[in-house]
Design an enzyme around this catalytic site. Sequence first.
Site, PDB file in Angstrom:
ATOM      1  N   HIS A 136       0.708  -1.168  -0.241  1.00 27.10           N
ATOM      2  CA  HIS A 136       0.087   0.073   0.022  1.00 27.10           C
ATOM      3  C   HIS A 136       0.964   1.102  -0.015  1.00 27.10           C
ATOM      4  O   HIS A 136       1.867   1.006   0.905  1.00 27.10           O
ATOM      5  CB  HIS A 136      -0.762   0.310   1.340  1.00 27.10           C
ATOM      6  CG  HIS A 136      -1.735   1.551   0.931  1.00 27.10           C
ATOM      7  ND1 HIS A 136      -3.003   1.835   0.490  1.00 27.10           N
ATOM      8  CD2 HIS A 136      -1.590   2.317   1.772  1.00 27.10           C
ATOM      9  CE1 HIS A 136      -3.708   2.991   0.515  1.00 27.10           C
ATOM     10  NE2 HIS A 136      -3.006   3.039   1.492  1.00 27.10           N
ATOM     11  N   SER A 137       0.438   2.250  -1.013  1.00 24.50           N
ATOM     12  CA  SER A 137       1.602   3.234  -0.858  1.00 24.50           C
ATOM     13  C   SER A 137       2.801   3.497  -1.462  1.00 24.50           C
ATOM     14  O   SER A 137       3.698   2.333  -2.604  1.00 24.50           O
ATOM     15  CB  SER A 137       1.185   4.422  -0.021  1.00 24.50           C
ATOM     16  OG  SER A 137       1.158   5.402  -0.236  1.00 24.50           O
ATOM     17  N   MET A 138       3.989   4.048   0.020  1.00 26.02           N
ATOM     18  CA  MET A 138       5.253   2.867  -0.262  1.00 26.02           C
ATOM     19  C   MET A 138       5.568   2.152  -0.232  1.00 26.02           C
ATOM     20  O   MET A 138       6.158   1.063  -0.996  1.00 26.02           O
ATOM     21  CB  MET A 138       6.046   3.575   0.718  1.00 26.02           C
ATOM     22  CG  MET A 138       7.254   3.104   0.629  1.00 26.02           C
ATOM     23  SD  MET A 138       8.217   3.613   1.997  1.00 26.02           S
ATOM     24  CE  MET A 138       7.566   3.025   3.535  1.00 26.02           C
TER      25      MET A 138
END
Length: 253
Positions: free
Chosen positions: A100-102
């Site tokens: 998720h994200s990074m």
Amino acid sequence: MTGTVAAPEGAAARLWLPGLGSREHTANRRLFVFPHAGAGASSYRLARHFPDEIEVCAVQLPGRENRMGESPLLSADAVVDALAPLIASRTELPYAFLGHSMGALLSFAVARRLRALGAPLPRRMFLSAHRAPHLPDQDPLHALPDEALLARLEQSEFAGLDRELQEFLLPLVRADLTVCETYAHRDEEPLRCPFTVLGGADDEGVTKAELAAWIGHTSADFELRLFPGGHLYLRGAEQQLAESITHALTEWR
């Protein structure tokens, strides 16, 4: 104390991959979870929503939770150097990545390194809330002065923390932003594993077009799915997300 850990492989794997072996008597598949910037392995509480046949191993980077005394890493390459060999040694079960994200960016970089090592690739990549890795960052934050960075983070989950805790966690968040924003994409052949790209329909930081651009990095099946909510849509949607992932993995053998 540095971010690298001199420890026997088993101890290092347990440090970096909490949950490893938690379902050793029942699991026939494994999901490695890569959290977002500033988050630790316990951020999503996903394991309880998966059947016993799927072991959930969340990545624990230095500088958070039980690794708070360690210096955070400052580049994607440093994370990959540490994680890829550990994961390569634990591919005895069919496995997938959820980032998720990074975490999406890091899971992609780790998958590329696994390919270079000749290790089995994930059976599927679940990439959430991050633009495709070849797209430039239009609004880098990691070099902002503390006050300016804190002001920008008021639009994130940081906003709910008291000022003292914000200031305590700021170096970790800055380090993670540095990891993301200094990532240098290199052109390589697409990965030969299917991608499911996920996002929040109301995410103001990542557009649907930026999510769809991940299609160029796989030579296998591609799926794009949006959930209600913003950048952290998965908070409160763990059950739905786990059911979706479990359903997608029913063809594993």
